[in-house]
Enzyme design. Sequence first.
Site, PDB file in Angstrom:
ATOM      1  N   LYS A   9      -0.528  33.469  13.842  1.00 41.17           N
ATOM      2  CA  LYS A   9      -1.034  34.621  14.403  1.00 41.17           C
ATOM      3  C   LYS A   9      -1.873  34.353  15.538  1.00 41.17           C
ATOM      4  O   LYS A   9      -2.330  35.010  16.286  1.00 41.17           O
ATOM      5  CB  LYS A   9      -1.389  35.871  13.617  1.00 41.17           C
ATOM      6  CG  LYS A   9      -0.201  36.016  12.487  1.00 41.17           C
ATOM      7  CD  LYS A   9      -1.001  37.035  11.579  1.00 41.17           C
ATOM      8  CE  LYS A   9      -0.023  37.351  10.508  1.00 41.17           C
ATOM      9  NZ  LYS A   9      -0.882  38.210   9.436  1.00 41.17           N
ATOM     10  N   GLY A  10      -2.706  33.187  15.285  1.00 42.15           N
ATOM     11  CA  GLY A  10      -4.114  33.024  15.818  1.00 42.15           C
ATOM     12  C   GLY A  10      -4.280  33.047  17.372  1.00 42.15           C
ATOM     13  O   GLY A  10      -5.405  33.346  17.989  1.00 42.15           O
TER      14      GLY A  10
ATOM     15  N   GLU B   9      -2.048  27.611  21.855  1.00 41.17           N
ATOM     16  CA  GLU B   9      -2.639  27.563  20.385  1.00 41.17           C
ATOM     17  C   GLU B   9      -3.936  27.912  20.476  1.00 41.17           C
ATOM     18  O   GLU B   9      -4.780  27.633  21.384  1.00 41.17           O
ATOM     19  CB  GLU B   9      -2.278  26.205  19.730  1.00 41.17           C
ATOM     20  CG  GLU B   9      -2.887  26.020  18.497  1.00 41.17           C
ATOM     21  CD  GLU B   9      -2.268  26.928  17.275  1.00 41.17           C
ATOM     22  OE1 GLU B   9      -2.445  28.085  17.440  1.00 41.17           O
ATOM     23  OE2 GLU B   9      -2.139  26.507  16.185  1.00 41.17           O
ATOM     24  N   ASP B  10      -4.484  28.555  19.284  1.00 39.42           N
ATOM     25  CA  ASP B  10      -5.859  28.990  19.259  1.00 39.42           C
ATOM     26  C   ASP B  10      -6.858  27.651  19.167  1.00 39.42           C
ATOM     27  O   ASP B  10      -7.636  27.680  19.793  1.00 39.42           O
ATOM     28  CB  ASP B  10      -5.855  30.082  18.007  1.00 39.42           C
ATOM     29  CG  ASP B  10      -5.546  29.455  16.504  1.00 39.42           C
ATOM     30  OD1 ASP B  10      -5.055  28.430  16.653  1.00 39.42           O
ATOM     31  OD2 ASP B  10      -5.850  30.395  15.755  1.00 39.42           O
TER      32      ASP B  10
ATOM     33  N   ASP C 228      -7.352  21.206  15.352  1.00 42.16           N
ATOM     34  CA  ASP C 228      -8.027  20.748  14.474  1.00 42.16           C
ATOM     35  C   ASP C 228      -7.704  19.369  14.110  1.00 42.16           C
ATOM     36  O   ASP C 228      -7.907  18.590  14.859  1.00 42.16           O
ATOM     37  CB  ASP C 228      -8.094  21.918  13.225  1.00 42.16           C
ATOM     38  CG  ASP C 228      -9.228  21.536  12.393  1.00 42.16           C
ATOM     39  OD1 ASP C 228     -10.250  21.086  12.509  1.00 42.16           O
ATOM     40  OD2 ASP C 228      -8.759  21.915  10.944  1.00 42.16           O
TER      41      ASP C 228
ATOM     42  N   LYS D 209     -11.422  20.966  18.382  1.00 39.62           N
ATOM     43  CA  LYS D 209     -12.447  20.386  17.591  1.00 39.62           C
ATOM     44  C   LYS D 209     -12.173  18.854  17.440  1.00 39.62           C
ATOM     45  O   LYS D 209     -11.254  18.542  16.536  1.00 39.62           O
ATOM     46  CB  LYS D 209     -12.269  20.987  15.976  1.00 39.62           C
ATOM     47  CG  LYS D 209     -12.542  22.298  15.813  1.00 39.62           C
ATOM     48  CD  LYS D 209     -12.737  22.822  14.365  1.00 39.62           C
ATOM     49  CE  LYS D 209     -12.746  24.040  14.146  1.00 39.62           C
ATOM     50  NZ  LYS D 209     -12.590  24.332  12.701  1.00 39.62           N
TER      51      LYS D 209
ATOM     52  N   PHE E 209     -16.431  26.554  11.023  1.00 35.23           N
ATOM     53  CA  PHE E 209     -15.407  27.324  11.058  1.00 35.23           C
ATOM     54  C   PHE E 209     -15.408  28.593  11.868  1.00 35.23           C
ATOM     55  O   PHE E 209     -16.543  29.238  11.879  1.00 35.23           O
ATOM     56  CB  PHE E 209     -15.059  27.818   9.556  1.00 35.23           C
ATOM     57  CG  PHE E 209     -13.925  28.416   9.177  1.00 35.23           C
ATOM     58  CD1 PHE E 209     -12.699  27.708   8.869  1.00 35.23           C
ATOM     59  CD2 PHE E 209     -13.631  29.518   9.389  1.00 35.23           C
ATOM     60  CE1 PHE E 209     -11.343  28.007   8.945  1.00 35.23           C
ATOM     61  CE2 PHE E 209     -12.622  30.370   9.208  1.00 35.23           C
ATOM     62  CZ  PHE E 209     -11.216  29.495   8.774  1.00 35.23           C
ATOM     63  N   VAL E 210     -14.555  28.796  12.772  1.00 37.00           N
ATOM     64  CA  VAL E 210     -14.698  30.032  13.652  1.00 37.00           C
ATOM     65  C   VAL E 210     -13.737  30.952  13.519  1.00 37.00           C
ATOM     66  O   VAL E 210     -12.742  30.864  12.875  1.00 37.00           O
ATOM     67  CB  VAL E 210     -14.421  29.454  15.127  1.00 37.00           C
ATOM     68  CG1 VAL E 210     -15.522  28.071  15.432  1.00 37.00           C
ATOM     69  CG2 VAL E 210     -13.157  28.907  15.504  1.00 37.00           C
TER      70      VAL E 210
ATOM     71  N   ASP F 170      -8.773  34.098  12.542  1.00 32.83           N
ATOM     72  CA  ASP F 170      -9.293  34.814  11.438  1.00 32.83           C
ATOM     73  C   ASP F 170      -9.778  33.827  10.158  1.00 32.83           C
ATOM     74  O   ASP F 170      -9.500  32.538  10.352  1.00 32.83           O
ATOM     75  CB  ASP F 170      -7.878  35.558  10.644  1.00 32.83           C
ATOM     76  CG  ASP F 170      -6.959  34.101   9.993  1.00 32.83           C
ATOM     77  OD1 ASP F 170      -6.738  33.364  10.404  1.00 32.83           O
ATOM     78  OD2 ASP F 170      -6.691  34.246   8.650  1.00 32.83           O
TER      79      ASP F 170
ATOM     80  N   ARG G 195      -9.953  39.004  13.033  1.00 27.05           N
ATOM     81  CA  ARG G 195      -9.361  38.843  14.252  1.00 27.05           C
ATOM     82  C   ARG G 195      -9.749  39.765  15.375  1.00 27.05           C
ATOM     83  O   ARG G 195      -9.572  39.633  16.672  1.00 27.05           O
ATOM     84  CB  ARG G 195      -7.686  39.011  13.921  1.00 27.05           C
ATOM     85  CG  ARG G 195      -7.182  38.006  13.110  1.00 27.05           C
ATOM     86  CD  ARG G 195      -5.505  38.054  13.063  1.00 27.05           C
ATOM     87  NE  ARG G 195      -4.927  37.322  11.908  1.00 27.05           N
ATOM     88  CZ  ARG G 195      -4.751  36.288  12.065  1.00 27.05           C
ATOM     89  NH1 ARG G 195      -4.869  35.204  13.153  1.00 27.05           N
ATOM     90  NH2 ARG G 195      -4.068  35.484  10.856  1.00 27.05           N
TER      91      ARG G 195
HETATM   92  P1  IMP Z   1      -4.730  21.578  12.030  1.00 30.43           P
HETATM   93  O1  IMP Z   1      -2.964  21.169  11.680  1.00 30.43           O
HETATM   94  O2  IMP Z   1      -5.542  20.665  11.429  1.00 30.43           O
HETATM   95  O3  IMP Z   1      -4.959  21.243  13.536  1.00 30.43           O
HETATM   96  O4  IMP Z   1      -4.884  22.881  12.141  1.00 30.43           O
HETATM   97  C1  IMP Z   1      -4.812  23.988  13.093  1.00 30.43           C
HETATM   98  C2  IMP Z   1      -4.907  25.402  12.605  1.00 30.43           C
HETATM   99  O5  IMP Z   1      -5.644  25.526  11.554  1.00 30.43           O
HETATM  100  C3  IMP Z   1      -5.107  26.337  13.764  1.00 30.43           C
HETATM  101  O6  IMP Z   1      -4.052  26.722  14.636  1.00 30.43           O
HETATM  102  C4  IMP Z   1      -5.755  27.412  12.846  1.00 30.43           C
HETATM  103  O7  IMP Z   1      -4.640  28.311  12.615  1.00 30.43           O
HETATM  104  C5  IMP Z   1      -6.138  26.964  11.724  1.00 30.43           C
HETATM  105  N1  IMP Z   1      -7.652  26.463  11.691  1.00 30.43           N
HETATM  106  C6  IMP Z   1      -8.558  25.394  12.082  1.00 30.43           C
HETATM  107  N2  IMP Z   1      -9.853  25.478  12.065  1.00 30.43           N
HETATM  108  C7  IMP Z   1      -9.948  26.704  12.051  1.00 30.43           C
HETATM  109  C8  IMP Z   1     -10.982  27.805  12.191  1.00 30.43           C
HETATM  110  O8  IMP Z   1     -12.149  27.335  12.270  1.00 30.43           O
HETATM  111  N3  IMP Z   1     -10.998  28.996  12.206  1.00 30.43           N
HETATM  112  C9  IMP Z   1      -9.802  29.619  11.784  1.00 30.43           C
HETATM  113  N4  IMP Z   1      -8.626  28.913  11.781  1.00 30.43           N
HETATM  114  C10 IMP Z   1      -8.765  27.390  11.891  1.00 30.43           C
HETATM  115 MG    MG Z   2      -3.050  28.606  14.303  1.00 26.75          MG
END
Ligand code: IMP
Ligand code: MG
Length: 180
Positions: free
Chosen positions: A43-44, A99-100, A103, A131, A152-153, A159, A165
């Site tokens: 949803k982000g 994508e939001d 990470d 990140k 953590f944002v 969210d 959100r």
């Molecule tokens: P990844 O698979 O580790 O790259 O994680 C990415 C997903 O984790 C993002 O699309 C977010 O939904 C969630 N995520 C990562 N960091 C944060 C954060 O700081 N706040 C909220 N959601 C996060």
């Molecule tokens: Mg996401």
Amino acid sequence: MRGNARLTLLFSQETIATRVRELGGQISRDYMGHEILLVGVLKGAFVFLADLMRTLQVTAQVQFVRLASYGTGTTSGGHVHLTQDLEGSMVGRHVLVVEDILDSGLTLSVLLQQLRAREPASLKLCVLLNKRIRRRYEITPDYVGFDVPDDFVVGYGIDYAECYRQLPDIYALTIPAPRS
Ligand code: IMP
Ligand code: MG
């Protein structure tokens, strides 16, 4: 603010709007003469995608995917699968994933691999927040709103446990550890 969680402003709505317009301009120039298919990750990314789409000067269609990753708390787990898939064919289309947050890169590496197999004419990635320090999977986004540290944002569609959100700005969230 909920409970004793603390929010520290990272990017104001004005700063975000300016950056989103810049990204929209860059994307419009890069895709000039082509039609884009924006693929938003629920949803982000829904707030970011809605704003970004309205700054584009090329024809854009939109679809959404939903991914689930198993994990707890503020880190994502090791398995990712699509819980809402795309409609129709991707063959020969110019696909831009929106994508939001990038990470560890796990979520997007799985998604991009699946989309690549559907033979789009091109496949690029636009993330609002990067990140970089957290990266575990080799992914380089084509468009980045802001680089962020390992906070953590929340806010602007992003969210924590389905809350925050609705905030128009982006904040770092800190939840103090309970006293024992
Ligand atoms: P990844 O698979 O580790 O790259 O994680 C990415 C997903 O984790 C993002 O699309 C977010 O939904 C969630 N995520 C990562 N960091 C944060 C954060 O700081 N706040 C909220 N959601 C996060
Ligand atoms: Mg996401």
